[in-house]
Motif scaffolding. Structure first.
Motif, PDB file in Angstrom:
ATOM      1  N   ASP A  90      16.103 -34.301  17.538  1.00  0.00           N
ATOM      2  CA  ASP A  90      16.205 -35.405  18.504  1.00  0.00           C
ATOM      3  C   ASP A  90      17.436 -35.253  19.403  1.00  0.00           C
ATOM      4  OD1 ASP A  90      14.946 -37.976  16.242  1.00  0.00           O
ATOM      5  OD2 ASP A  90      13.900 -36.560  17.548  1.00  0.00           O
ATOM      6  N   SER A  91      18.499 -34.706  18.829  1.00  0.00           N
ATOM      7  CA  SER A  91      19.760 -34.627  19.567  1.00  0.00           C
ATOM      8  C   SER A  91      19.714 -33.630  20.733  1.00  0.00           C
ATOM      9  CB  SER A  91      20.890 -34.230  18.616  1.00  0.00           C
ATOM     10  OG  SER A  91      20.606 -32.979  18.011  1.00  0.00           O
ATOM     11  N   VAL A  92      18.699 -32.751  20.740  1.00  0.00           N
ATOM     12  CA  VAL A  92      18.648 -31.733  21.800  1.00  0.00           C
ATOM     13  C   VAL A  92      17.388 -31.836  22.652  1.00  0.00           C
ATOM     14  CG1 VAL A  92      19.999 -30.191  20.346  1.00  0.00           C
ATOM     15  CG2 VAL A  92      17.515 -29.910  20.451  1.00  0.00           C
ATOM     16  N   LYS A  93      16.481 -32.722  22.300  1.00  0.00           N
ATOM     17  CA  LYS A  93      15.251 -32.870  23.096  1.00  0.00           C
ATOM     18  C   LYS A  93      15.591 -33.160  24.540  1.00  0.00           C
ATOM     19  CE  LYS A  93      11.936 -34.340  19.563  1.00  0.00           C
ATOM     20  NZ  LYS A  93      11.202 -35.475  18.978  1.00  0.00           N
ATOM     21  N   ASP A  94      14.840 -32.555  25.424  1.00  0.00           N
ATOM     22  CA  ASP A  94      14.978 -32.708  26.874  1.00  0.00           C
ATOM     23  C   ASP A  94      16.204 -32.003  27.424  1.00  0.00           C
ATOM     24  OD1 ASP A  94      13.905 -36.112  26.480  1.00  0.00           O
ATOM     25  OD2 ASP A  94      12.679 -34.355  26.927  1.00  0.00           O
ATOM     26  N   ARG A  95      16.988 -31.330  26.545  1.00  0.00           N
ATOM     27  CA  ARG A  95      18.139 -30.553  27.028  1.00  0.00           C
ATOM     28  C   ARG A  95      18.006 -29.076  26.677  1.00  0.00           C
ATOM     29  NH1 ARG A  95      23.134 -31.355  25.071  1.00  0.00           N
ATOM     30  NH2 ARG A  95      22.426 -32.099  23.010  1.00  0.00           N
ATOM     31  N   PHE A  96      17.440 -28.795  25.503  1.00  0.00           N
ATOM     32  CA  PHE A  96      17.302 -27.421  25.025  1.00  0.00           C
ATOM     33  C   PHE A  96      15.832 -27.002  25.062  1.00  0.00           C
ATOM     34  CE2 PHE A  96      21.209 -27.306  21.941  1.00  0.00           C
ATOM     35  CZ  PHE A  96      22.021 -27.759  22.973  1.00  0.00           C
ATOM     36  N   THR A  97      15.626 -25.706  25.281  1.00  0.00           N
ATOM     37  CA  THR A  97      14.271 -25.152  25.263  1.00  0.00           C
ATOM     38  C   THR A  97      14.263 -23.855  24.471  1.00  0.00           C
ATOM     39  OG1 THR A  97      13.799 -26.091  27.453  1.00  0.00           O
ATOM     40  CG2 THR A  97      12.332 -24.353  26.649  1.00  0.00           C
ATOM     41  N   ILE A  98      13.395 -23.785  23.475  1.00  0.00           N
ATOM     42  CA  ILE A  98      13.219 -22.563  22.708  1.00  0.00           C
ATOM     43  C   ILE A  98      12.024 -21.800  23.272  1.00  0.00           C
ATOM     44  CG2 ILE A  98      11.761 -23.666  20.952  1.00  0.00           C
ATOM     45  CD1 ILE A  98      13.096 -21.795  18.872  1.00  0.00           C
ATOM     46  N   SER A  99      12.159 -20.479  23.307  1.00  0.00           N
ATOM     47  CA  SER A  99      11.049 -19.646  23.763  1.00  0.00           C
ATOM     48  C   SER A  99      11.142 -18.299  23.063  1.00  0.00           C
ATOM     49  CB  SER A  99      11.082 -19.472  25.287  1.00  0.00           C
ATOM     50  OG  SER A  99      12.273 -18.825  25.693  1.00  0.00           O
ATOM     51  N   ARG A 100      10.063 -17.542  23.138  1.00  0.00           N
ATOM     52  CA  ARG A 100      10.057 -16.235  22.509  1.00  0.00           C
ATOM     53  C   ARG A 100       9.289 -15.253  23.374  1.00  0.00           C
ATOM     54  NH1 ARG A 100       7.564 -16.910  16.790  1.00  0.00           N
ATOM     55  NH2 ARG A 100       7.695 -14.629  16.769  1.00  0.00           N
ATOM     56  N   ASP A 101       9.657 -14.010  23.243  1.00  0.00           N
ATOM     57  CA  ASP A 101       8.968 -12.933  23.936  1.00  0.00           C
ATOM     58  C   ASP A 101       8.587 -11.922  22.865  1.00  0.00           C
ATOM     59  OD1 ASP A 101       8.163 -10.697  25.376  1.00  0.00           O
ATOM     60  OD2 ASP A 101       9.630 -10.986  26.952  1.00  0.00           O
ATOM     61  N   ASN A 102       7.355 -11.969  22.424  1.00  0.00           N
ATOM     62  CA  ASN A 102       6.925 -11.103  21.325  1.00  0.00           C
ATOM     63  C   ASN A 102       6.941  -9.632  21.710  1.00  0.00           C
ATOM     64  OD1 ASN A 102       6.564 -13.256  19.574  1.00  0.00           O
ATOM     65  ND2 ASN A 102       4.399 -13.503  20.076  1.00  0.00           N
ATOM     66  N   ALA A 103       6.759  -9.353  22.987  1.00  0.00           N
ATOM     67  CA  ALA A 103       6.771  -7.959  23.431  1.00  0.00           C
ATOM     68  C   ALA A 103       8.172  -7.358  23.319  1.00  0.00           C
ATOM     69  CB  ALA A 103       6.264  -7.862  24.855  1.00  0.00           C
ATOM     70  N   LYS A 104       9.188  -8.206  23.437  1.00  0.00           N
ATOM     71  CA  LYS A 104      10.566  -7.732  23.380  1.00  0.00           C
ATOM     72  C   LYS A 104      11.250  -8.043  22.050  1.00  0.00           C
ATOM     73  CE  LYS A 104      11.372  -8.089  28.363  1.00  0.00           C
ATOM     74  NZ  LYS A 104      12.226  -8.688  29.427  1.00  0.00           N
ATOM     75  N   ASN A 105      10.526  -8.703  21.144  1.00  0.00           N
ATOM     76  CA  ASN A 105      11.103  -9.099  19.849  1.00  0.00           C
ATOM     77  C   ASN A 105      12.338  -9.975  20.034  1.00  0.00           C
ATOM     78  OD1 ASN A 105       9.129  -7.518  18.762  1.00  0.00           O
ATOM     79  ND2 ASN A 105      10.474  -6.079  17.738  1.00  0.00           N
ATOM     80  N   MET A 106      12.211 -10.936  20.926  1.00  0.00           N
ATOM     81  CA  MET A 106      13.335 -11.792  21.253  1.00  0.00           C
ATOM     82  C   MET A 106      12.939 -13.260  21.155  1.00  0.00           C
ATOM     83  SD  MET A 106      15.961  -9.847  22.133  1.00  0.00           S
ATOM     84  CE  MET A 106      17.015 -10.942  23.090  1.00  0.00           C
ATOM     85  N   VAL A 107      13.898 -14.066  20.772  1.00  0.00           N
ATOM     86  CA  VAL A 107      13.752 -15.513  20.851  1.00  0.00           C
ATOM     87  C   VAL A 107      14.987 -16.043  21.580  1.00  0.00           C
ATOM     88  CG1 VAL A 107      14.814 -15.938  18.590  1.00  0.00           C
ATOM     89  CG2 VAL A 107      13.253 -17.635  19.581  1.00  0.00           C
ATOM     90  N   TYR A 108      14.776 -17.081  22.368  1.00  0.00           N
ATOM     91  CA  TYR A 108      15.832 -17.605  23.225  1.00  0.00           C
ATOM     92  C   TYR A 108      16.027 -19.097  22.984  1.00  0.00           C
ATOM     93  CZ  TYR A 108      14.520 -13.313  25.673  1.00  0.00           C
ATOM     94  OH  TYR A 108      14.216 -12.009  25.987  1.00  0.00           O
ATOM     95  N   LEU A 109      17.215 -19.558  23.305  1.00  0.00           N
ATOM     96  CA  LEU A 109      17.488 -20.985  23.303  1.00  0.00           C
ATOM     97  C   LEU A 109      18.230 -21.300  24.591  1.00  0.00           C
ATOM     98  CD1 LEU A 109      17.209 -23.610  21.617  1.00  0.00           C
ATOM     99  CD2 LEU A 109      19.581 -23.210  20.884  1.00  0.00           C
ATOM    100  N   GLN A 110      17.533 -21.899  25.532  1.00  0.00           N
ATOM    101  CA  GLN A 110      18.155 -22.334  26.776  1.00  0.00           C
ATOM    102  C   GLN A 110      18.771 -23.702  26.542  1.00  0.00           C
ATOM    103  OE1 GLN A 110      18.502 -20.731  29.836  1.00  0.00           O
ATOM    104  NE2 GLN A 110      19.802 -22.494  30.323  1.00  0.00           N
ATOM    105  N   MET A 111      20.068 -23.809  26.754  1.00  0.00           N
ATOM    106  CA  MET A 111      20.783 -25.049  26.486  1.00  0.00           C
ATOM    107  C   MET A 111      21.354 -25.581  27.796  1.00  0.00           C
ATOM    108  SD  MET A 111      22.729 -24.022  22.937  1.00  0.00           S
ATOM    109  CE  MET A 111      23.838 -22.881  23.742  1.00  0.00           C
ATOM    110  N   ASN A 112      20.893 -26.738  28.195  1.00  0.00           N
ATOM    111  CA  ASN A 112      21.350 -27.391  29.424  1.00  0.00           C
ATOM    112  C   ASN A 112      22.052 -28.699  29.092  1.00  0.00           C
ATOM    113  OD1 ASN A 112      20.068 -25.320  30.921  1.00  0.00           O
ATOM    114  ND2 ASN A 112      18.153 -26.486  30.999  1.00  0.00           N
ATOM    115  N   SER A 113      22.789 -29.199  30.043  1.00  0.00           N
ATOM    116  CA  SER A 113      23.497 -30.481  29.880  1.00  0.00           C
ATOM    117  C   SER A 113      24.283 -30.503  28.573  1.00  0.00           C
ATOM    118  CB  SER A 113      22.497 -31.649  29.916  1.00  0.00           C
ATOM    119  OG  SER A 113      21.780 -31.650  31.127  1.00  0.00           O
ATOM    120  N   LEU A 114      25.033 -29.462  28.338  1.00  0.00           N
ATOM    121  CA  LEU A 114      25.755 -29.333  27.075  1.00  0.00           C
ATOM    122  C   LEU A 114      26.820 -30.405  26.933  1.00  0.00           C
ATOM    123  CD1 LEU A 114      25.922 -25.470  26.946  1.00  0.00           C
ATOM    124  CD2 LEU A 114      25.029 -26.919  25.112  1.00  0.00           C
TER     125      LEU A 114
END
Length: 125
Positions: A59-83
């Motif tokens: 709840d503390s990060v909803k609407d500010r953080f976004t998790i995503s993954r790229d299976n082709a690159k074996n990567m997962v990301y966390l975009q953090m906004n409004s820190l």
């Protein structure tokens, strides 16, 4: 699965950072991925998780953080906004098999089998 998180740093409140986690060793798409964080003298807490069918956010990060993954690159990301200063912590990525995934399980640290070494995020006021 070996995991390595990077991308942390020092940022002012209101700024953004993108954390990355590189995975190796197994078929990445077979694993659900999560981000967790731990501030000094506090317990490790969930931030976000992603599987084939479920995406979880604290709840503390909803609407500010976004998790995503790229299976082709074996990567997962966390975009953090409004820190915020309260986001200051060491951030860890983690992996667990995709089987029996539920929204709740994505949020529990003890459901994950593999952990990266952590990357420090510091948000100044």
């Amino acid at each position: 699965v070996q995991l390595q998180a990077f991308g942390g740093g020092l940022v002012q409140a209101g700024g953004s950072l993108r954390l990355s986690c590189a995975a190796s060793g197994r078929t990445f798409s077979n694993y659900a991925m999560g981000w967790f964080r731990q501030a000094p003298e506090k317990e490790r807490e969930s931030v976000a998780g992603i599987s084939w069918s479920v995406t979880y956010y604290a709840d503390s990060v909803k609407d500010r953080f976004t998790i995503s993954r790229d299976n082709a690159k074996n990567m997962v990301y966390l975009q953090m906004n409004s820190l915020k200063p309260g986001d200051t912590a060491v951030y860890y990525c983690a992996a667990r098999p995709q089987s029996y995934i539920t929204y709740t399980r994505l949020s529990r640290p003890n459901e994950y089998d593999y952990w990266g070494q952590g990357t420090q995020v510091t948000v100044s006021s």
